[in-house]
Structures are given as C-alpha cells and as structure tokens.
Design a protein around this motif. Structure first.
Motif: not given
Length: 110
Positions: A15-18, A22, A85, A87, A89
């Motif tokens: 969670t929060g990775d680009n 990824t 752009q 993230p 979730k």
C-alpha cells in the motif's frame, strides 16, 4: 497487500507504492516501444506511462498529472491516468493501450 493485474500478470504491491515503479520492479512496463527508453522516469511530464484503471480505486489526479493529461495527444476526459502519479491503495486491474503514449483507446462497438 494489494494486487495489480497487468497484461496477464498478477503482482503484489505494498500500500502506497507507486504503480509505475511497481510494474518496473516486476519487469513489466507501462511504456510502449521506445517510450520505455525515452520517458521522464516518473516525473509526470512525458505522459508515456498512461494507463487505464479498469478496476479498483485510485486517488483523483493531482494538478501535476492533470496538467500533462490536458496536453495532446492526451485528454483529461479519456479516462487514462499516468502510472507514475498513482499510489497503490487497492487491488487494481490496469490496461495499457496502443500508441507511443498509450493513448489509442480501442472501444468495442456492439
């Protein structure tokens, strides 16, 4: 841990990775053709990592992303997003369309 479905592959992400990073870490690319070499490296200015989020929820685009999506060949009404752009979730199903910028959306006419 969210999963990303992309071009027949399913990968796990934190969670929060680009999204762009990824995909690249999984040896997948959100770029078509030579754009994989001639892109802005995730700075949100070239637009070559445009993808369609088919399923899943992502945050609304920030001003930086909107600025690029307002420039040809993109359109803010296309439904495309810049992978660099986004993230992560949620679980996502992501599709890359043809064209240097991934802008050639092909619709099925019934």
């Amino acid at each position: 841990m969210p999963t990303i479905e992309f071009e027949g592959d399913t990968i796990e992400a934190n969670t929060g990775d680009n999204l762009r990073q990824t995909l690249l870490d999984a040896e997948l690319t959100p770029h078509n053709g030579k754009a994989q070499y001639t892109n802005c490296r995730g700075n949100g200015i070239c637009g070559t990592c445009a993808v369609e989020i088919v399923e899943g929820k992502v945050a609304d685009p920030a001003e930086k992303e909107l600025r690029r999506l307002k420039l040809p060949p993109h359109s803010p009404d296309s439904g495309l997003r810049l992978a660099c752009q986004i993230p992560i979730k949620d679980d996502l199903v992501v599709q890359k369309h043809p064209g240097y910028w991934g802008q050639k959306i092909e619709h099925d006419d019934i």
